[in-house]
Design an enzyme around this catalytic site. Structure first.
Site, PDB file in Angstrom:
ATOM      1  CG  HIS A  17      61.517  99.365 -54.277  1.00  0.00           C
ATOM      2  ND1 HIS A  17      62.517  98.436 -54.260  1.00  0.00           N
ATOM      3  CD2 HIS A  17      61.431  99.790 -55.566  1.00  0.00           C
ATOM      4  CE1 HIS A  17      63.014  98.283 -55.477  1.00  0.00           C
ATOM      5  NE2 HIS A  17      62.378  99.104 -56.293  1.00  0.00           N
ATOM      6  CE  LYS A  41      65.222  93.989 -66.244  1.00  0.00           C
ATOM      7  NZ  LYS A  41      64.562  95.025 -65.458  1.00  0.00           N
ATOM      8  NE  ARG A  90      65.911 105.114 -59.141  1.00  0.00           N
ATOM      9  CZ  ARG A  90      65.974 103.827 -59.414  1.00  0.00           C
ATOM     10  NH1 ARG A  90      66.527 102.997 -58.559  1.00  0.00           N
ATOM     11  NH2 ARG A  90      65.502 103.361 -60.547  1.00  0.00           N
ATOM     12  CB  SER A 128      67.269  96.609 -57.096  1.00  0.00           C
ATOM     13  OG  SER A 128      66.061  97.034 -56.521  1.00  0.00           O
TER      14      SER A 128
END
Ligand code: ADP
Length: 160
Positions: A17, A41, A90, A128
């Site tokens: 990040h 979440k 990614r 993460s």
């Protein structure tokens, strides 16, 4: 001055990040890192703790602000006069999700556009969720996250 949002969960903030923020600052004058709260979440840290960690990790850049929102990113953008978001990519798997999110945001607001930055080779594997798993099992995450985040992860999982 051109400001962009960098929305995400940042659960927790990683060096991947940070790399995106640093590179986004070459394109935009200022960045608002926006911790987007998702009711589905349960994040590792409280919003306040997470904002404090992100502020600490980005303090070398006065042009970086940190905020949170529970509503739509485009809505936050509209309210704050920001019409661009930055997101990182990614792998191909990121592409599908990011593609539909970017198109949805444009559908919600024609003024809103997303700029994608390809991950750096060093961080292409960094998620993460992997950091959370390694930290939970007492593994060393110093290579993956800023120092302050590493310290708090150790405290959180009782490995300090
Ligand atoms: P979200 O739940 O919104 O995907 P994340 O915190 O996982 O939130 O990610 C925020 C943004 O940062 C996403 O665009 C994601 O692709 C990007 N990102 C996360 N990790 C990396 C990394 N290692 N390299 C490049 N971009 C990344």
């Amino acid at each position: 001055m051109k400001r962009a949002l960098y929305p995400g969960s940042f659960d927790p903030l990683t060096l991947g990040h940070i790399n995106i923020i640093e590179r986004a600052l070459d394109i935009f004058d200022a960045i608002t890192v926006l911790v987007a709260l998702n009711p589905q979440k349960k994040p590792l840290f409280s919003v306040e703790q997470n904002l404090a960690m992100i502020r600490e990790a980005t303090q070398q850049w006065p042009q970086v602000d940190v905020d949170h929102a529970s509503g739509l990113v485009v809505q936050y953008g509209r309210e704050h006069g920001i019409s661009h978001a930055v997101r990182g990519l990614r792998a191909v798997t990121d592409f599908e999700v990011e593609f539909s999110m970017a198109l949805t945001n444009r559908e919600l607001s024609m003024q809103f556009d997303t700029v994608f930055l390809m991950t750096s080779l060093d961080y292409m594997y960094l998620h993460s969720s992997v950091v959370r798993q390694v930290a939970e099992m007492g593994g060393d995450v110093t290579k993956f996250v800023p120092g302050g985040v590493e310290r708090r992860l150790r405290q959180h999982y009782g490995h300090s």
